[in-house]
Design a protein around this motif. Structure first.
Motif, PDB file in Angstrom:
ATOM      1  N   ASN A 173     -19.443  -7.039 -22.804  1.00 19.76           N
ATOM      2  CA  ASN A 173     -18.113  -6.433 -22.840  1.00 19.76           C
ATOM      3  C   ASN A 173     -17.229  -7.083 -21.803  1.00 19.76           C
ATOM      4  N   SER A 174     -15.929  -6.810 -21.858  1.00 13.14           N
ATOM      5  CA  SER A 174     -14.957  -7.494 -21.013  1.00 13.14           C
ATOM      6  C   SER A 174     -14.901  -6.947 -19.603  1.00 13.14           C
ATOM      7  N   THR A 175     -15.565  -5.856 -19.322  1.00 12.78           N
ATOM      8  CA  THR A 175     -15.479  -5.270 -17.980  1.00 12.78           C
ATOM      9  C   THR A 175     -16.661  -5.609 -17.109  1.00 12.78           C
ATOM     10  N   THR A 176     -17.848  -5.614 -17.679  1.00 11.92           N
ATOM     11  CA  THR A 176     -19.037  -5.882 -16.870  1.00 11.92           C
ATOM     12  C   THR A 176     -19.536  -7.301 -17.012  1.00 11.92           C
ATOM     13  N   ALA A 177     -19.134  -8.020 -18.045  1.00 12.40           N
ATOM     14  CA  ALA A 177     -19.420  -9.457 -18.221  1.00 12.40           C
ATOM     15  C   ALA A 177     -20.868  -9.787 -17.891  1.00 12.40           C
ATOM     16  N   GLN A 178     -21.813  -9.238 -18.638  1.00 15.10           N
ATOM     17  CA  GLN A 178     -23.220  -9.500 -18.397  1.00 15.10           C
ATOM     18  C   GLN A 178     -23.729 -10.572 -19.343  1.00 15.10           C
ATOM     19  N   ILE A 179     -24.660 -11.393 -18.859  1.00 12.40           N
ATOM     20  CA  ILE A 179     -25.270 -12.448 -19.669  1.00 12.40           C
ATOM     21  C   ILE A 179     -26.698 -12.058 -19.971  1.00 12.40           C
ATOM     22  N   GLU A 180     -27.044 -12.064 -21.240  1.00 11.06           N
ATOM     23  CA  GLU A 180     -28.389 -11.685 -21.647  1.00 11.06           C
ATOM     24  C   GLU A 180     -29.287 -12.908 -21.617  1.00 11.06           C
ATOM     25  N   LEU A 181     -30.280 -12.916 -20.741  1.00 10.66           N
ATOM     26  CA  LEU A 181     -31.196 -14.030 -20.613  1.00 10.66           C
ATOM     27  C   LEU A 181     -32.344 -13.886 -21.602  1.00 10.66           C
ATOM     28  N   PRO A 182     -32.866 -14.998 -22.101  1.00 16.50           N
ATOM     29  CA  PRO A 182     -34.001 -14.928 -23.023  1.00 16.50           C
ATOM     30  C   PRO A 182     -35.202 -14.270 -22.345  1.00 16.50           C
ATOM     31  N   ARG A 183     -35.907 -13.411 -23.087  1.00 17.35           N
ATOM     32  CA  ARG A 183     -37.123 -12.798 -22.569  1.00 17.35           C
ATOM     33  C   ARG A 183     -38.287 -13.783 -22.671  1.00 17.35           C
ATOM     34  N   PRO A 184     -39.323 -13.646 -21.828  1.00 19.94           N
ATOM     35  CA  PRO A 184     -40.469 -14.559 -21.872  1.00 19.94           C
ATOM     36  C   PRO A 184     -41.018 -14.726 -23.268  1.00 19.94           C
ATOM     37  N   SER A 185     -41.062 -13.652 -24.022  1.00 20.16           N
ATOM     38  CA  SER A 185     -41.614 -13.755 -25.372  1.00 20.16           C
ATOM     39  C   SER A 185     -40.768 -14.656 -26.259  1.00 20.16           C
ATOM     40  N   GLN A 186     -39.430 -14.638 -26.007  1.00 20.82           N
ATOM     41  CA  GLN A 186     -38.550 -15.508 -26.793  1.00 20.82           C
ATOM     42  C   GLN A 186     -38.759 -16.976 -26.416  1.00 20.82           C
ATOM     43  N   LEU A 187     -38.919 -17.274 -25.079  1.00 18.42           N
ATOM     44  CA  LEU A 187     -39.174 -18.643 -24.641  1.00 18.42           C
ATOM     45  C   LEU A 187     -40.478 -19.163 -25.238  1.00 18.42           C
ATOM     46  N   GLN A 188     -41.487 -18.311 -25.219  1.00 19.45           N
ATOM     47  CA  GLN A 188     -42.781 -18.728 -25.744  1.00 19.45           C
ATOM     48  C   GLN A 188     -42.696 -19.065 -27.217  1.00 19.45           C
ATOM     49  N   ALA A 189     -41.756 -18.419 -27.898  1.00 19.92           N
ATOM     50  CA  ALA A 189     -41.625 -18.661 -29.338  1.00 19.92           C
ATOM     51  C   ALA A 189     -41.122 -20.054 -29.650  1.00 19.92           C
ATOM     52  N   VAL A 190     -40.333 -20.657 -28.718  1.00 21.61           N
ATOM     53  CA  VAL A 190     -39.777 -21.988 -28.981  1.00 21.61           C
ATOM     54  C   VAL A 190     -40.569 -23.088 -28.297  1.00 21.61           C
ATOM     55  N   LEU A 191     -41.554 -22.749 -27.458  1.00 17.90           N
ATOM     56  CA  LEU A 191     -42.376 -23.746 -26.788  1.00 17.90           C
ATOM     57  C   LEU A 191     -43.603 -24.066 -27.630  1.00 17.90           C
ATOM     58  N   PRO A 192     -44.131 -25.291 -27.440  1.00 17.49           N
ATOM     59  CA  PRO A 192     -45.389 -25.597 -28.123  1.00 17.49           C
ATOM     60  C   PRO A 192     -46.451 -24.579 -27.747  1.00 17.49           C
ATOM     61  N   ALA A 193     -47.376 -24.375 -28.658  1.00 20.53           N
ATOM     62  CA  ALA A 193     -48.382 -23.338 -28.449  1.00 20.53           C
ATOM     63  C   ALA A 193     -49.187 -23.563 -27.177  1.00 20.53           C
ATOM     64  N   PHE A 194     -49.481 -24.854 -26.848  1.00 19.10           N
ATOM     65  CA  PHE A 194     -50.333 -25.117 -25.688  1.00 19.10           C
ATOM     66  C   PHE A 194     -49.614 -24.807 -24.366  1.00 19.10           C
ATOM     67  N   MET A 195     -48.278 -24.637 -24.415  1.00 19.48           N
ATOM     68  CA  MET A 195     -47.531 -24.337 -23.187  1.00 19.48           C
ATOM     69  C   MET A 195     -47.256 -22.843 -23.036  1.00 19.48           C
ATOM     70  N   ALA A 196     -47.617 -22.070 -24.039  1.00 16.82           N
ATOM     71  CA  ALA A 196     -47.222 -20.663 -24.061  1.00 16.82           C
ATOM     72  C   ALA A 196     -47.765 -19.880 -22.873  1.00 16.82           C
ATOM     73  N   GLY A 197     -48.952 -20.221 -22.410  1.00 16.31           N
ATOM     74  CA  GLY A 197     -49.547 -19.451 -21.325  1.00 16.31           C
ATOM     75  C   GLY A 197     -49.402 -20.082 -19.957  1.00 16.31           C
ATOM     76  N   TRP A 198     -48.537 -21.076 -19.803  1.00 16.48           N
ATOM     77  CA  TRP A 198     -48.403 -21.787 -18.527  1.00 16.48           C
ATOM     78  C   TRP A 198     -47.792 -20.900 -17.444  1.00 16.48           C
ATOM     79  N   SER A 199     -48.198 -21.200 -16.222  1.00 19.65           N
ATOM     80  CA  SER A 199     -47.589 -20.545 -15.062  1.00 19.65           C
ATOM     81  C   SER A 199     -46.344 -21.330 -14.637  1.00 19.65           C
ATOM     82  N   ALA A 200     -45.573 -20.737 -13.734  1.00 20.36           N
ATOM     83  CA  ALA A 200     -44.366 -21.405 -13.223  1.00 20.36           C
ATOM     84  C   ALA A 200     -44.709 -22.744 -12.581  1.00 20.36           C
ATOM     85  N   TRP A 201     -45.836 -22.814 -11.837  1.00 16.62           N
ATOM     86  CA  TRP A 201     -46.231 -24.067 -11.181  1.00 16.62           C
ATOM     87  C   TRP A 201     -46.531 -25.155 -12.205  1.00 16.62           C
ATOM     88  N   GLN A 202     -47.117 -24.774 -13.315  1.00 12.65           N
ATOM     89  CA  GLN A 202     -47.405 -25.776 -14.345  1.00 12.65           C
ATOM     90  C   GLN A 202     -46.117 -26.360 -14.926  1.00 12.65           C
TER      91      GLN A 202
END
Length: 524
Positions: A3-32
């Motif tokens: 909305n025009s008053t609070t101007a919030q940005i919706e970030l992708p949830r982890p499950s959404q990121l995992q959906a677009v990553l190759p399967a072998f990367m789905a369980g990676w940690s941040a360090w990986q």
């Protein structure tokens, strides 16, 4: 945005990121993810280096990201020799900057004479130090017009008016040399710093005569090395604005000199407007401006048959004059200091050469060692000029001149320098080519008298070549002859050699590693 008053940005949830990553990367940690990114960046950096390198000489692989950065901070002359010997074209890559060195004489000429493909850059930070509008960085018509206005400042007529101030500067500093040795009670001391100071004084007085104070000259001589030290091939980003870094010190030094020179220009304009007689470079330049302005005003007023000035130029601001003369100082300070240091060291090591030079200068003065020099006398000193030329060949004050490729530059049929790369034509190899100068590492002034060195003009890259070659190519040898001739008649000096005397230190140019320990005494 929801909305025009609070101007919030919706970030992708982890499950959404995992959906677009190759399967072998789905369980990676941040360090990986971080490690994978770094490895990918290293591979990309290496692939780009290999692609840019192509068939030319250079390390087969690059040290990840930084390349030979540590070596660039403390350059070794032997490393340059090895690089030049590796091939007519060779390369290194430091951080993001790809650098091609041209050691072949003809390739060096090609770079010097290809303004459509490359422009002088010195180093990436140079424009911040010297000034983004400095004339040395101009190209095409703008550079040609600027240069055309500056060339008359180095005619015989103009140069003859600079010599009287040289007498005074040399006399003052020769006394300082003797007093410095007396203060050490006859023990040797390093004279490289005093040689820097005398050359700074000669330059500033030639530029501005008495418009500049001795205190200002001393301050510039003491601080100018900070501007030189700032001009490293690679600097930490934004270090120009970080207090106490080399670029920060260099920028402050350059800005202070710009202001001092602009102040001198203003004083010159006031003096020349009252009919002053030109005695220094800025006098002649301002006089040409006044003559041009008067001519244009008369033509605009409708006068006919008005005689056109020989140097018709526009009026330059005080700051433009200051910035231009600063580039002259930058071009001369380290180079002339290097040449002076080696000249006194080499002649102390070769008393037979010094004796012959001394005899020639005494004869040119009719036996009166206290007689001053003038332009015809300096031009008549055949052996002295041969010594100067051999010194400039043997220990060239300019070993290369960095350029920036403004577009893909096909320097040979087999290799094209990528746009944005540095391409550096080297002067040293041409001046030490054994096929052109036999026994090139031997100091031999005779090659310029009885040999054929004088005819090897294509190898004579001491002052560069092409549209950006040195304006002072005649002025420099003549003033060096004036200095060493007067010194030979008035001074004795002894060089106290150390094991590092012939070892070369690279600081913008070449200096003896031990700082040239000498002892000066008055000649009776």
């Amino acid at each position: 945005m929801q909305n025009s008053t609070t101007a919030q940005i919706e970030l992708p949830r982890p499950s959404q990121l995992q959906a677009v990553l190759p399967a072998f990367m789905a369980g990676w940690s941040a360090w990986q993810y971080i490690v994978s990114f770094i490895i990918g960046a290293m591979v990309y950096d290496q692939v780009m280096y290999i692609k840019r390198k192509g068939p030319i000489a250079g390390p087969p692989f690059k040290i990840p990201f930084m390349g030979p950065f540590i070596q660039a901070l403390h350059p070794k002359f032997d490393a340059y020799l090895a690089q030049w010997a590796s091939g007519p074209l060779s390369c290194v890559s430091v951080f993001h900057k790809f650098v091609v060195l041209a050691s072949d004489r003809d390739l060096a000429h090609k770079v010097f004479k290809s303004p459509a493909y490359a422009e002088p850059c010195i180093v990436p930070i140079a424009k911040d130090i010297l000034g983004h509008k400095a004339w040395v960085f101009l190209q095409g018509k703008a550079h040609a017009e600027y240069r055309r206005g500056l060339t008359p400042l180095f005619t015989n007529k103009a140069m003859a008016t600079y010599l009287p101030v040289h007498h005074k500067v040399l006399s003052d500093y020769f006394d300082k040399f003797v007093n410095a040795s007396k203060a050490e009670q006859g023990k040797p001391r390093e004279f490289m710093t005093l040689f820097r100071e005398i050359n700074c004084a000669l330059s500033c007085r030639t530029f501005f005569g008495d418009y500049i104070s001795q205190d200002a000259v001393k301050k510039i001589a003491d601080d100018f090395y900070l501007a030189t030290a700032a001009l490293e091939l690679v600097n930490v980003p934004l270090s120009l604005y970080v207090p106490f870094t080399k670029p920060w010190y260099g920028k402050r030094t350059a800005d202070a000199v710009h202001l001092e020179f602009a102040k001198c220009a203003a004083a010159c304009k006031a003096n020349m407007a009252l009919g002053g007689t030109p005695t220094c470079i800025v006098d002649h330049w301002v006089l040409h401006m006044l003559e041009s302005k008067k001519y244009l005003e008369r033509v605009a007023a409708g006068e006919e048959n008005v005689e056109k000035p020989s140097n018709l130029i526009r009026e330059f601001t005080d700051m433009e004059i200051g910035e231009t003369l600063f580039t002259f100082l930058f071009a001369s300070q380290d180079a002339s200091s290097s040449a002076t240091t080696w000249l006194f060291q080499v002649l102390a090591q070769r008393p037979d050469v010094l004796d012959r030079l001394r005899e020639e200068n005494l004869a040119a003065r009719g036996g009166d060692k206290n007689k001053g020099f003038d332009l015809p006398m300096l031009e008549s000193l055949t052996y002295t000029q041969a010594v100067i030329k051999e010194l400039l060949r043997h220990r060239p004050p300019v070993i290369f001149v960095p350029y920036l490729a403004t577009k893909d530059f096909p320097v040979t049929p087999e290799y094209t320098v990528p746009k944005g790369s540095m391409i550096i034509p080297s002067c040293y190899p041409a001046l030490h080519d054994p096929e052109v100068y036999p026994h090139p590492n031997t100091f031999d002034p005779e090659r310029w008298i009885t040999g054929d060195a004088e005819s090897k003009t294509k190898n004579w890259l001491v002052f560069g070549a092409g549209p950006h070659d040195c304006l002072a190519r005649r002025y420099v040898p003549l003033t060096m002859a004036g200095m060493i001739g007067k010194a030979a008649l008035e001074l004795d000096w002894k060089h106290h050699a150390t094991e590092r005397s012939e070892e070369i230190r690279v600081f913008a140019t070449l200096f003896p590693m031990d700082g040239c320990p000498l002892v000066f005494t008055k000649r009776t």
